[in-house]
Scaffold this motif. Sequence first.
Motif, PDB file in Angstrom:
ATOM      1  N   SER A  85       0.851  -1.191   0.000  1.00  0.00           N
ATOM      2  CA  SER A  85       0.000   0.000   0.000  1.00  0.00           C
ATOM      3  C   SER A  85       0.885   1.239   0.000  1.00  0.00           C
ATOM      4  O   SER A  85       1.994   1.225   0.534  1.00  0.00           O
ATOM      5  CB  SER A  85      -0.902   0.017   1.233  1.00  0.00           C
ATOM      6  N   ASP A  86       0.403   2.310  -0.623  1.00  0.00           N
ATOM      7  CA  ASP A  86       1.147   3.575  -0.570  1.00  0.00           C
ATOM      8  C   ASP A  86       0.237   4.723  -0.112  1.00  0.00           C
ATOM      9  O   ASP A  86       0.377   5.857  -0.545  1.00  0.00           O
ATOM     10  CB  ASP A  86       1.784   3.899  -1.927  1.00  0.00           C
ATOM     11  N   ARG A  87      -0.683   4.382   0.781  1.00  0.00           N
ATOM     12  CA  ARG A  87      -1.627   5.378   1.302  1.00  0.00           C
ATOM     13  C   ARG A  87      -1.142   5.936   2.629  1.00  0.00           C
ATOM     14  O   ARG A  87      -0.354   5.300   3.334  1.00  0.00           O
ATOM     15  CB  ARG A  87      -3.010   4.740   1.462  1.00  0.00           C
ATOM     16  N   GLN A  88      -1.644   7.109   2.962  1.00  0.00           N
ATOM     17  CA  GLN A  88      -1.272   7.736   4.219  1.00  0.00           C
ATOM     18  C   GLN A  88      -1.891   6.961   5.395  1.00  0.00           C
ATOM     19  O   GLN A  88      -2.933   6.306   5.239  1.00  0.00           O
ATOM     20  CB  GLN A  88      -1.732   9.192   4.239  1.00  0.00           C
ATOM     21  N   PRO A  89      -1.279   7.031   6.568  1.00  0.00           N
ATOM     22  CA  PRO A  89      -1.747   6.239   7.714  1.00  0.00           C
ATOM     23  C   PRO A  89      -3.227   6.411   8.036  1.00  0.00           C
ATOM     24  O   PRO A  89      -3.926   5.423   8.293  1.00  0.00           O
ATOM     25  CB  PRO A  89      -0.858   6.727   8.861  1.00  0.00           C
ATOM     26  N   ALA A  90      -3.741   7.639   8.024  1.00  0.00           N
ATOM     27  CA  ALA A  90      -5.136   7.861   8.383  1.00  0.00           C
ATOM     28  C   ALA A  90      -6.075   7.215   7.372  1.00  0.00           C
ATOM     29  O   ALA A  90      -7.093   6.620   7.743  1.00  0.00           O
ATOM     30  CB  ALA A  90      -5.431   9.359   8.493  1.00  0.00           C
ATOM     31  N   ASP A 107       4.481   9.068   2.657  1.00  0.00           N
ATOM     32  CA  ASP A 107       5.346  10.238   2.498  1.00  0.00           C
ATOM     33  C   ASP A 107       6.358  10.367   3.631  1.00  0.00           C
ATOM     34  O   ASP A 107       7.557  10.489   3.406  1.00  0.00           O
ATOM     35  CB  ASP A 107       4.503  11.504   2.394  1.00  0.00           C
ATOM     36  N   PHE A 108       5.860  10.345   4.865  1.00  0.00           N
ATOM     37  CA  PHE A 108       6.724  10.585   6.018  1.00  0.00           C
ATOM     38  C   PHE A 108       6.777   9.409   6.990  1.00  0.00           C
ATOM     39  O   PHE A 108       7.346   9.519   8.060  1.00  0.00           O
ATOM     40  CB  PHE A 108       6.282  11.846   6.765  1.00  0.00           C
ATOM     41  N   GLY A 109       6.194   8.276   6.607  1.00  0.00           N
ATOM     42  CA  GLY A 109       6.242   7.105   7.460  1.00  0.00           C
ATOM     43  C   GLY A 109       5.066   7.027   8.426  1.00  0.00           C
ATOM     44  O   GLY A 109       4.211   7.914   8.489  1.00  0.00           O
ATOM     45  N   LYS A 145       1.166  14.829   7.252  1.00  0.00           N
ATOM     46  CA  LYS A 145       1.365  16.055   6.482  1.00  0.00           C
ATOM     47  C   LYS A 145       1.029  15.816   5.014  1.00  0.00           C
ATOM     48  O   LYS A 145       1.523  14.864   4.412  1.00  0.00           O
ATOM     49  CB  LYS A 145       2.824  16.497   6.611  1.00  0.00           C
ATOM     50  N   PRO A 146       0.173  16.633   4.405  1.00  0.00           N
ATOM     51  CA  PRO A 146      -0.118  16.467   2.974  1.00  0.00           C
ATOM     52  C   PRO A 146       1.123  16.731   2.142  1.00  0.00           C
ATOM     53  O   PRO A 146       1.933  17.593   2.460  1.00  0.00           O
ATOM     54  CB  PRO A 146      -1.207  17.517   2.710  1.00  0.00           C
ATOM     55  N   SER A 147       1.274  15.975   1.055  1.00  0.00           N
ATOM     56  CA  SER A 147       2.514  16.066   0.297  1.00  0.00           C
ATOM     57  C   SER A 147       2.289  15.704  -1.165  1.00  0.00           C
ATOM     58  O   SER A 147       1.188  15.379  -1.602  1.00  0.00           O
ATOM     59  CB  SER A 147       3.575  15.152   0.934  1.00  0.00           C
ATOM     60  N   SER A 148       3.370  15.776  -1.927  1.00  0.00           N
ATOM     61  CA  SER A 148       3.416  15.363  -3.333  1.00  0.00           C
ATOM     62  C   SER A 148       4.883  15.131  -3.638  1.00  0.00           C
ATOM     63  O   SER A 148       5.759  15.404  -2.804  1.00  0.00           O
ATOM     64  CB  SER A 148       2.858  16.477  -4.241  1.00  0.00           C
TER      65      SER A 148
END
Length: 376
Positions: free
Chosen positions: A90-95, A121-123, A131-134
Amino acid sequence: MGIFSGITILDCARSVSGNLCAMILSDLGATLIHIDQPYEALFPGPSVQRVSFQELYLMRGKKRVLLDLRDPAQQEAFFKIAKKADAFISDRQPAETAALNLSYPALARVNPQICYTAVSDFGQTGPNREKPSSDLVMQAFSGLMSVTGELGGPPMRAGLPMTELYSGLFGAIGTAAMLLHKRNTGEGQFLDISKADCMVAILENAVVNYLAVGNVPKPIGNRHSINVPFQEFRTRDGQDILITINRDNTFAALCRVLGCEELTQDPRYASSELRRQHRDECTQEVIDRVLLWDVKELEQKLNEAGVPCATIQSVDQIVRSENTTAREMLIQGSYPGIGTYTMPNSPFKFTLTPVEADGTVYARGMNTEEALSALS
């Protein structure tokens, strides 16, 4: 029959990082099942017939199952598939992972031996975990942009989504390592891959330079922080050739080709460190002499002398080059409704287990019925 033949990997990736990770393992023989969700767009951007170029490459060789993971019945079907999988990517954010019930504890409850790779993005820990990122944000945050660009110029993004690509590569290596551990012990486990961590690791010399002596690297264009001469040079016919000198013997070879062997006796250029201290003078000596040559003749002479060099090729030139053809780095892909097209091949060249990348890209949800019928 690739190295990972008999291994089933489930992925719920939606960006380059996770999909590249999964594609590499698919190339190596694993059976990949990709979960598409009906409300998500995959890979926005340049496309052909509304199918992204990235999708036409990164989805090759993967079975594609369409499931709405917000629906309890379809989520149950997902867990039935996961129960039989060796690994999950998976490459989704934790939440978001938690909201979709895709966490490692959730999958480990139905499959304790699963190898779970989470690229984010940040683990999964730390102050920036949500944190939102790209990719561009990550290039800025990670320090990559601070060392990219022209000498004296502003920071510049790399020409490719490097944070996505590097984290995908690290994810594939880590997943392979977990599968080896599972084979030896029967144990599954969780792998936390942070794009920010990957960039700290990949910045190598820039980070070590600062930590060792306190130097903060800046953009220097095509130059090298230590080696001289090391950049592009204009030839008589108006072409550019890149010459990279990283040893004293290659500097001597360069001077022999250029007809300026006396420079090897100049005390300013007697070693790599001295050439670095006299960078501008040494570089100008080479600039003046390269201007006396046509690019093709000079490249041939430098190659024969063992001096690393290359003309700067465009994408159309490299994909049509003799080397790319000889190395079999292009294969045919296919997509329903689009037909066949050419894509990059896998770079793995094993002697006993040759890689035969499957260029088939299935349309979204095309393998749903097949996957669900296998559960009954």
